[in-house]
Design a protein around this motif. Structure first.
Motif, PDB file in Angstrom:
ATOM      1  N   TYR A 145      31.940  63.687 -28.192  1.00  0.00           N
ATOM      2  CA  TYR A 145      32.883  64.504 -28.972  1.00  0.00           C
ATOM      3  C   TYR A 145      33.421  63.723 -30.172  1.00  0.00           C
ATOM      4  O   TYR A 145      33.516  64.243 -31.280  1.00  0.00           O
ATOM      5  N   GLU A 148      30.706  63.303 -32.745  1.00  0.00           N
ATOM      6  CA  GLU A 148      30.479  64.566 -33.455  1.00  0.00           C
ATOM      7  C   GLU A 148      31.556  64.792 -34.513  1.00  0.00           C
ATOM      8  O   GLU A 148      31.252  65.201 -35.634  1.00  0.00           O
ATOM      9  N   ARG A 151      30.875  62.368 -37.301  1.00  0.00           N
ATOM     10  CA  ARG A 151      29.675  62.823 -38.009  1.00  0.00           C
ATOM     11  C   ARG A 151      29.983  64.001 -38.927  1.00  0.00           C
ATOM     12  O   ARG A 151      29.534  64.041 -40.065  1.00  0.00           O
ATOM     13  N   GLU A 152      30.775  64.955 -38.438  1.00  0.00           N
ATOM     14  CA  GLU A 152      31.157  66.112 -39.258  1.00  0.00           C
ATOM     15  C   GLU A 152      31.878  65.671 -40.519  1.00  0.00           C
ATOM     16  O   GLU A 152      31.682  66.243 -41.586  1.00  0.00           O
ATOM     17  N   ILE A 162      22.993  63.838 -32.688  1.00  0.00           N
ATOM     18  CA  ILE A 162      23.873  64.528 -31.738  1.00  0.00           C
ATOM     19  C   ILE A 162      23.068  65.328 -30.739  1.00  0.00           C
ATOM     20  O   ILE A 162      23.399  65.380 -29.553  1.00  0.00           O
TER      21      ILE A 162
END
Length: 175
Positions: A145, A148, A151-152, A162
């Motif tokens: 999580y 992610e 990364r976003e 992912i």
């Protein structure tokens, strides 16, 4: 379940020393059952020895896969920290703060760990976690999580890592 290859006494001894009934019973789900008649619901020609063999294969597979999965987890942590080191937009604290604000339940879980290693780090950094601290006390699922979210915000969205992490998570959960 039949006991023609392994007798019941040896089966009970195996269950007592090497595994537990519900895990072994789960392997039985791979075998057919009678659909009707007086044996309806019973397994068709299932020997305890077959379940024992699957149990041993599962053990050997877990022994092979677990180090691989933990290496992947380590790689994700190293990769995340390397990226952070070169990221002038992130100080390592704000991403964790955002992570906690988006995931109140996870923040609560992390901040209430009491294990010997994690509990000491939580006590020391509670409320002031940086990325390099929090990755030491979160689960692999929580790491995904966090990765992610990072990364976003900072990594090209075309990155397919992912998807691979989710596959590794499924694999890890199965071992």
């Amino acid at each position: 379940i039949r006991f023609n290859i392994v007798d019941e006494k040896k089966a009970m001894d195996y269950l007592a020393k090497h595994t537990y009934y519900f895990r072994l019973k789960f392997y039985g789900e791979n075998y057919d059952k009678y659909c009707d008649g007086s044996h309806r619901g019973n397994y068709i020609n299932l020997e305890f020895a077959y379940l024992k063999e699957i149990s041993l294969l599962d053990l050997y597979l877990r022994r092979i896969l677990f180090p691989i999965v933990t290496d992947v987890e380590h790689y994700v942590k190293v990769n995340l920290l390397q990226h952070l080191e070169h990221n002038k937009q992130e100080d390592g604290y704000s991403i964790v703060s955002e992570f906690f604000s988006r995931n109140k339940r996870l923040a609560h879980e992390i901040n209430h760990q009491t294990g010997t290693y994690a509990g000491g780090l939580v006590q020391k950094y509670r409320g002031h976690f940086a990325l390099w601290n929090v990755i030491e006390v979160i689960t692999f699922n929580q790491l995904i999580y966090l990765f992610e979210l990072y990364r976003e915000k900072y990594i090209d969205n075309k990155d397919r890592l992912i998807n691979h992490l989710l596959a590794v998570k499924s694999l890890r959960n199965s071992i």
